[in-house]
Design a protein around this motif. Structure first.
Motif, PDB file in Angstrom:
ATOM      1  N   THR A 166      -3.039  11.035  -7.056  1.00  0.00           N
ATOM      2  CA  THR A 166      -1.967  11.230  -5.512  1.00  0.00           C
ATOM      3  C   THR A 166      -2.098  12.196  -4.966  1.00  0.00           C
ATOM      4  O   THR A 166      -1.189  13.618  -5.865  1.00  0.00           O
TER       5      THR A 166
ATOM      6  N   ARG B  42       6.001   6.099  -1.800  1.00  0.00           N
ATOM      7  CA  ARG B  42       5.375   5.201  -2.025  1.00  0.00           C
ATOM      8  C   ARG B  42       6.894   4.273  -2.141  1.00  0.00           C
ATOM      9  O   ARG B  42       6.168   2.877  -1.325  1.00  0.00           O
TER      10      ARG B  42
ATOM     11  N   ALA C 227       5.879   1.498   1.136  1.00  0.00           N
ATOM     12  CA  ALA C 227       5.438  -0.023   0.951  1.00  0.00           C
ATOM     13  C   ALA C 227       5.393  -0.902   1.765  1.00  0.00           C
ATOM     14  O   ALA C 227       6.244  -1.199   2.817  1.00  0.00           O
TER      15      ALA C 227
ATOM     16  N   SER D 242       7.976   8.628  -5.770  1.00  0.00           N
ATOM     17  CA  SER D 242       8.548   7.498  -6.020  1.00  0.00           C
ATOM     18  C   SER D 242       9.178   7.051  -4.653  1.00  0.00           C
ATOM     19  O   SER D 242       9.277   6.615  -3.872  1.00  0.00           O
TER      20      SER D 242
END
Length: 381
Positions: free
Chosen positions: A53, A102, A106, A99
């Motif tokens: 990533t 993401r 999302a 995090s």
């Protein structure tokens, strides 16, 4: 022609053996390439990159790449090589950045109502609930110049200015690694453009343990007048590759081409102001110095890595059109727990009944006009 007895069993057994051999070959083959760099291990070891990533940021003159790898295998150490167009600085990245992105990108779930009942609804069923060249090494410099070396967490990072792949091979040998011939050939275009390298020696936190799990992210920064993501080395991969990028720039960004893979897919596009939303995106705010940024999330698959023919160059899209994947949940439209269609029909019926009642009542109240009097003619005299 009739098959010999047991012939089908032999063919089935041969097929099983072939499949097993193919899977075994994929396990023991060294993983020399990951998404945008090269992974080098000892010939007797094996390591693979399960996931990569990357966050790529660009402000028009400076580019930064934050990368996190998840690896597995039995190698006690590996070397990872990343070509960069200009001299880079390297430091540990913030794992919280991934995090936050993401969560930001999302997919969302939204409810989409429909009016008329469907097969699963009452009364049918259910209950009704509803480019520029790099700086390069100066003339007359050594084939490989170590321009910097530091220890960052579990990483031994060396920043190299190499003018000859063979010299880079020598540096790797000094550090216990062997440069595969194919990788040396793949590096040549970068050498010709006078790019430099970031060479990282990866090692587990505990001495003697295999290199496995999610590694700490590394953050690279270098000067660049264009947004480029090195991908050329991934053509060495023996298995299909996937690329996931979070691109941070002033506008929505898109790759100039597919570079040998399937068409890139944008999974998110939108502007965010981490300065105003510090509690939600502290790591993103630190990376962008609190400035607003347009985030573009891009996924791409490379079923045949050997077809990769260049690096990804990203450019501004025609418009900063926002986009987000939305998963819709269809529900029957209700009012106060009752299906709206039923209430509508009942309401319509009520209106009709009320109208008829008014008509009948009006007719009853209308005065009756008496008939005119009848005149009887008098008899003749």
């Amino acid at each position: 022609m009739r098959n010999r007895p047991g012939g089908w069993a032999l063919r089935a057994l041969s097929l099983v053996v072939l499949v097993f051999a193919a899977q075994l070959g994929s396990l023991i083959a060294p993983a020399y390439a990951c998404g945008c760099g090269a992974m080098v291990v000892d010939r007797d070891d094996r390591v693979s990159v399960d996931r990569e990533t990357s966050v790529v940021g660009w402000d028009g003159g400076t580019e930064q790449i934050v990368m996190r790898l998840t690896v597995r295998g039995d190698a006690p150490a590996a070397a990872w090589i990343m070509p960069v167009p200009h001299r880079a600085t390297v430091e540990l990245g913030d794992a919280a950045l991934f995090s936050e992105l993401r969560t930001l990108t999302a997919p969302v779930t939204a409810t989409r109502h429909y009016f008329w009942p469907r097969a699963k609804d009452w009364p049918f069923g259910g209950s009704g609930d509803g480019s520029g060249a790099g700086a390069g090494a100066p003339a007359g410099a050594a084939p490989v110049e170590v321009v910097g070396r530091e220890r960052l967490g579990p990483f031994d990072v060396a920043r190299l200015a190499a003018t000859d792949p063979a010299a880079l091979e020598g540096w790797l040998k000094e550090n216990g690694f062997e440069l595969p011939d194919r990788l040396a050939t793949a590096l040549r275009p970068y050498v010709e453009q006078k790019w430099e390298y970031v060479a990282v020696r990866l090692a587990p936190r505990e001495s003697g343990s295999p290199l496995t799990g999610t590694l700490d992210p590394l953050r690279l920064r270098f000067a660049s007048d264009r947004l480029v993501y090195p991908m050329r080395l991934s053509r060495l991969a023996a298995t299909p590759q996937s690329l996931g990028l979070y691109v941070l720039a002033a506008h929505r960004m898109e790759p100039r081409g597919a570079i040998g893979g399937l068409p890139p897919e944008v999974t998110y596009a939108g502007r965010v102001d981490p300065g105003r939303e510090r509690s939600a995106y502290p790591a993103l705010g630190a990376l962008t110095s609190g400035k607003p940024v347009f985030v573009t999330a891009i996924d791409q698959s490379f079923p045949r890595p050997g077809l990769i023919d260049g690096d990804h160059e990203l450019r501004a899209a025609a418009a900063d059109t926002p986009y987000r994947i939305t998963h819709y949940r269809d529900e029957l439209l209700t009012v106060g727990g009752f299906p709206a269609w039923m209430l509508t029909l009942l309401g319509g019926a009520g209106v009709v009944v009320a109208a008829l009642s008014l008509v009948l009542r009006a007719r009853r109240r209308r005065p009756v006009t008496p008939p005119p009097p009848v005149t009887v003619p008098s008899p003749l005299r």
